[in-house]
Write a protein that holds these residues in place. Structure first.
Motif, PDB file in Angstrom:
ATOM      1  N   UNK A  73      -5.874  -4.869   4.275  1.00 20.76           N
ATOM      2  CA  UNK A  73      -5.648  -5.085   2.848  1.00 20.76           C
ATOM      3  C   UNK A  73      -6.859  -5.744   2.207  1.00 20.76           C
ATOM      4  N   UNK A  74      -7.561  -6.562   2.971  1.00 22.85           N
ATOM      5  CA  UNK A  74      -8.770  -7.186   2.425  1.00 22.85           C
ATOM      6  C   UNK A  74      -9.772  -6.117   2.002  1.00 22.85           C
ATOM      7  N   UNK A  75      -9.763  -4.997   2.695  1.00 28.42           N
ATOM      8  CA  UNK A  75     -10.642  -3.878   2.360  1.00 28.42           C
ATOM      9  C   UNK A  75      -9.929  -2.820   1.530  1.00 28.42           C
ATOM     10  N   UNK A  76      -8.770  -3.166   0.994  1.00 25.42           N
ATOM     11  CA  UNK A  76      -7.977  -2.272   0.137  1.00 25.42           C
ATOM     12  C   UNK A  76      -7.564  -0.991   0.853  1.00 25.42           C
ATOM     13  N   UNK A  82       4.869  -2.200   1.527  1.00 28.51           N
ATOM     14  CA  UNK A  82       4.629  -3.318   0.614  1.00 28.51           C
ATOM     15  C   UNK A  82       3.196  -3.342   0.105  1.00 28.51           C
ATOM     16  N   UNK A  83       2.299  -2.719   0.869  1.00 23.62           N
ATOM     17  CA  UNK A  83       0.910  -2.668   0.433  1.00 23.62           C
ATOM     18  C   UNK A  83       0.715  -1.916  -0.869  1.00 23.62           C
ATOM     19  N   UNK A  84       1.635  -1.035  -1.212  1.00 20.57           N
ATOM     20  CA  UNK A  84       1.514  -0.298  -2.478  1.00 20.57           C
ATOM     21  C   UNK A  84       1.458  -1.250  -3.661  1.00 20.57           C
ATOM     22  N   UNK A  85       2.193  -2.362  -3.577  1.00 15.59           N
ATOM     23  CA  UNK A  85       2.223  -3.324  -4.673  1.00 15.59           C
ATOM     24  C   UNK A  85       1.283  -4.505  -4.464  1.00 15.59           C
ATOM     25  N   UNK A  86       0.952  -4.808  -3.213  1.00 18.44           N
ATOM     26  CA  UNK A  86       0.217  -6.035  -2.927  1.00 18.44           C
ATOM     27  C   UNK A  86      -1.256  -5.821  -2.619  1.00 18.44           C
ATOM     28  N   UNK A  87      -1.565  -4.795  -1.861  1.00 16.25           N
ATOM     29  CA  UNK A  87      -2.950  -4.593  -1.403  1.00 16.25           C
ATOM     30  C   UNK A  87      -3.981  -4.440  -2.514  1.00 16.25           C
ATOM     31  N   UNK A  88      -3.635  -3.837  -3.674  1.00 10.02           N
ATOM     32  CA  UNK A  88      -4.667  -3.716  -4.716  1.00 10.02           C
ATOM     33  C   UNK A  88      -5.185  -5.050  -5.245  1.00 10.02           C
ATOM     34  N   UNK A  89      -4.453  -6.131  -5.063  1.00  8.22           N
ATOM     35  CA  UNK A  89      -4.883  -7.430  -5.573  1.00  8.22           C
ATOM     36  C   UNK A  89      -6.059  -7.959  -4.762  1.00  8.22           C
ATOM     37  N   UNK A  90      -6.998  -8.566  -5.446  1.00 10.42           N
ATOM     38  CA  UNK A  90      -8.128  -9.214  -4.776  1.00 10.42           C
ATOM     39  C   UNK A  90      -7.690 -10.600  -4.308  1.00 10.42           C
ATOM     40  N   UNK A 134      -2.343 -13.224  -6.337  1.00 10.15           N
ATOM     41  CA  UNK A 134      -1.403 -12.147  -6.666  1.00 10.15           C
ATOM     42  C   UNK A 134      -0.771 -12.344  -8.031  1.00 10.15           C
ATOM     43  N   UNK A 135      -0.347 -13.576  -8.297  1.00 13.87           N
ATOM     44  CA  UNK A 135       0.437 -13.851  -9.494  1.00 13.87           C
ATOM     45  C   UNK A 135      -0.375 -14.519 -10.590  1.00 13.87           C
ATOM     46  N   UNK A 136      -1.691 -14.624 -10.356  1.00 13.27           N
ATOM     47  CA  UNK A 136      -2.638 -15.087 -11.373  1.00 13.27           C
ATOM     48  C   UNK A 136      -2.209 -16.427 -11.964  1.00 13.27           C
TER      49      UNK A 136
END
Length: 242
Positions: A73-76, A82-90, A134-136
């Motif tokens: 996920x660090x490399x997207x 769950x990665x569909x919603x979480x992985x795009x976040x830096x 994730x939640x800014x």
């Protein structure tokens, strides 16, 4: 099962464990709800690995899989739904992956409450950092996350989760129950009243504290059965900024 169905199954599993959320989420901005629930669902998956009963080897293997997945996920890149919603976040996914071995160590009975919190300090700090990205929002107070993990462990593992300092002197049912409730009371005292962090975290923390408070007081936990009380707690948590 399609990717969308697989994702929904994980989200629904978390919602089934936290029926109060259906009432409380009214205070969470709609744009934050899906990502927040996905993140909480991931934390629940990790809690389940910590609280495994019986042979730990399958759970340890799953934890290793998650460590690899979070590094990806660090490399997207992601494989888990769950990665569909979480992985795009830096977010600092690598830091969380590096902290996962603490969950294995935390299965061992701690000498006392302070040692139990210390065993999860690194994991809680990493989770707080990911959650903030994730939640800014500013990160939640790490001891509040650690206390919530320990509360979940108490609910799942019972007496095995109670530190050695609070273990009963006798093996009677009443003594075991008193030890569990004493540990719940200790956790409530140690749990920061203000969890901080993003609004969804503050609301979930309030719900988890209420469950623990009910258990410590030998009251039925509710779990969605007292919607007006849930609304009140969620409103108060949502208003707090720190």
């Amino acid at each position: 099962m399609s990717g969308s169905q697989a994702l929904d199954s994980f989200l629904d599993k978390w919602r089934a464990r936290w029926p109060e959320w259906a009432v409380a989420e009214v205070f969470v901005p709609p744009g934050q709800r899906a990502r927040a629930v996905a993140w909480f669902a991931l934390l629940q998956e990790l809690d389940d690995i910590l609280n495994v009963q019986g042979d730990p080897l399958p759970a340890d293997a799953k934890l290793g899989w998650w460590a690899t997945e979070l590094c990806d996920w660090q490399a997207h890149r992601s494989r888990h739904p769950l990665g569909r919603l979480l992985e795009p976040a830096d977010a600092p996914w690598q830091r969380l992956a590096d902290a996962l071995p603490a969950l294995v160590d935390a299965r061992a009975r701690a000498s006392d409450g302070d040692a139990a919190l210390a065993a999860l300090a690194g994991f809680a700090g990493a989770a707080a950092a990911v959650e903030a990205a994730l939640l800014e929002a500013p990160p939640a107070v790490a001891p509040a996350l650690a206390a919530q993990v320990l509360a979940s462990r108490l609910a799942e593992a019972g007496l095995d989760a109670v530190p050695q300092s609070l273990q009963p002197a006798t093996d009677g049912a009443d003594a075991r129950e008193q030890a569990r409730r004493a540990w719940a009371g200790w956790l409530l005292d140690a749990w920061p009243a203000r969890a901080g962090g993003a609004l969804p975290r503050r609301v979930w923390s309030a719900l988890a504290r209420e469950r623990l408070r009910s258990f410590a007081a030998a009251r039925p936990p509710g779990r969605g059965g007292r919607p007006m009380r849930t609304l009140w707690q969620a409103w108060r948590a949502a208003r707090r900024r720190s």
